[in-house]
Design a protein around this motif. Structure first.
Motif, PDB file in Angstrom:
ATOM      1  N   GLU A  85     -13.790  -0.315   0.269  1.00  0.00           N
ATOM      2  CA  GLU A  85     -14.284   0.219  -1.001  1.00  0.00           C
ATOM      3  C   GLU A  85     -13.545  -0.426  -2.178  1.00  0.00           C
ATOM      4  OE1 GLU A  85     -14.201   4.568  -1.049  1.00  0.00           O
ATOM      5  OE2 GLU A  85     -14.015   4.510   1.128  1.00  0.00           O
ATOM      6  N   GLU A  86     -14.260  -0.529  -3.281  1.00  0.00           N
ATOM      7  CA  GLU A  86     -13.701  -0.945  -4.569  1.00  0.00           C
ATOM      8  C   GLU A  86     -12.919  -2.257  -4.492  1.00  0.00           C
ATOM      9  OE1 GLU A  86     -11.645   2.233  -6.611  1.00  0.00           O
ATOM     10  OE2 GLU A  86     -12.890   3.720  -5.579  1.00  0.00           O
ATOM     11  N   GLY A 122      -5.897   4.453   1.463  1.00  0.00           N
ATOM     12  CA  GLY A 122      -5.669   4.327   0.021  1.00  0.00           C
ATOM     13  C   GLY A 122      -5.813   2.902  -0.459  1.00  0.00           C
ATOM     14  N   TYR A 123      -5.172   2.634  -1.576  1.00  0.00           N
ATOM     15  CA  TYR A 123      -5.263   1.315  -2.193  1.00  0.00           C
ATOM     16  C   TYR A 123      -4.381   0.305  -1.490  1.00  0.00           C
ATOM     17  CZ  TYR A 123      -8.193   2.686  -6.043  1.00  0.00           C
ATOM     18  OH  TYR A 123      -9.254   3.103  -6.789  1.00  0.00           O
ATOM     19  N   GLY A 160      -8.116  -3.153  -3.387  1.00  0.00           N
ATOM     20  CA  GLY A 160      -9.214  -2.372  -2.841  1.00  0.00           C
ATOM     21  C   GLY A 160      -8.687  -1.152  -2.109  1.00  0.00           C
ATOM     22  N   ARG A 161      -9.641  -0.327  -1.644  1.00  0.00           N
ATOM     23  CA  ARG A 161      -9.286   0.894  -0.904  1.00  0.00           C
ATOM     24  C   ARG A 161      -9.901   0.848   0.486  1.00  0.00           C
ATOM     25  NH1 ARG A 161     -10.379   6.091  -2.103  1.00  0.00           N
ATOM     26  NH2 ARG A 161     -12.548   5.627  -2.448  1.00  0.00           N
ATOM     27  N   ASN A 162      -9.359   1.715   1.354  1.00  0.00           N
ATOM     28  CA  ASN A 162      -9.878   1.847   2.710  1.00  0.00           C
ATOM     29  C   ASN A 162      -9.878   0.473   3.398  1.00  0.00           C
ATOM     30  OD1 ASN A 162     -10.936   2.961   5.004  1.00  0.00           O
ATOM     31  ND2 ASN A 162     -13.011   3.121   4.217  1.00  0.00           N
ATOM     32  N   TRP A 163      -8.715  -0.008   3.716  1.00  0.00           N
ATOM     33  CA  TRP A 163      -8.517  -1.376   4.156  1.00  0.00           C
ATOM     34  C   TRP A 163      -8.030  -1.463   5.602  1.00  0.00           C
ATOM     35  CZ3 TRP A 163      -3.575  -2.415   5.729  1.00  0.00           C
ATOM     36  CH2 TRP A 163      -2.592  -1.511   5.312  1.00  0.00           C
ATOM     37  N   ILE A 169     -11.798  -4.907   3.348  1.00  0.00           N
ATOM     38  CA  ILE A 169     -11.683  -3.892   2.293  1.00  0.00           C
ATOM     39  C   ILE A 169     -12.969  -3.078   2.315  1.00  0.00           C
ATOM     40  CG2 ILE A 169     -11.349  -3.461  -0.170  1.00  0.00           C
ATOM     41  CD1 ILE A 169      -8.999  -4.973   0.951  1.00  0.00           C
ATOM     42  N   SER A 186       0.850  -1.184   0.000  1.00  0.00           N
ATOM     43  CA  SER A 186       0.000   0.000   0.000  1.00  0.00           C
ATOM     44  C   SER A 186       0.891   1.240   0.000  1.00  0.00           C
ATOM     45  CB  SER A 186      -0.902   0.009   1.238  1.00  0.00           C
ATOM     46  OG  SER A 186      -1.807   1.087   1.191  1.00  0.00           O
TER      47      SER A 186
END
Length: 144
Positions: free
Chosen positions: A129-130, A98-99, A113-116, A127, A82
């Motif tokens: 988002e996304e 972030g990712y 993914g994001r926001n992990w 995860i 990340s």
């Protein structure tokens, strides 16, 4: 003495004054391994830059985190990358807004993914988002 100035210049280096880590001082090529009670490596954290915070947390830029199974401390199970992460060493967890890119060492799956959040003790990754998971092995026929 003719070279007294040299002694005063070298004294802090000899006493280790330059090797101490101060809270809030960035550490280039940061590395922090974590070991279990049996002495085997649990995880190994690396980053381009690490920053110890007053509350015991660590901010890491360009994080690479490798996890290890209890029976095999030499070969990583997972590699998590990340651009920026916050590490909570006392809780064996990490998080980042972030990712995240995660890959199993045997190549069987990858996650992006994001926001992990990573919870080592629970062997869980959340995860927010996304999230995208890619399996790189045959799963058989799902129509049977």
């Amino acid at each position: 003495m003719k070279h007294t100035w040299l002694i005063w210049f070298l004294l802090p280096l000899l006493l280790g004054g330059q090797s101490r880590t101060h809270i809030g001082a960035p550490i280039e090529n940061f590395r922090l391994p974590s070991f279990g009670e049996d002495g085997n490596r649990i995880w190994d954290l690396r980053g381009d830059k690490g920053l110890y915070l007053e509350n015991g947390e660590i901010e890491v830029e360009r994080m690479i985190l490798r996890t290890f199974s209890p029976g095999n401390p030499k070969d990583a199970d997972l590699t998590i990358e990340s651009p920026k992460a916050r590490i909570y060493p006392e809780e064996n967890r990490a998080a980042g807004p972030g990712y995240l890119f995660l890959e199993a060492s045997d190549g069987s799956f990858a996650i992006v993914g994001r926001n992990w959040q990573w919870f080592n003790d629970e062997q869980k990754i959340v995860i927010g988002e996304e999230a995208r998971v890619t399996f790189k092995q045959a799963i058989g026929s799902i129509l049977e």
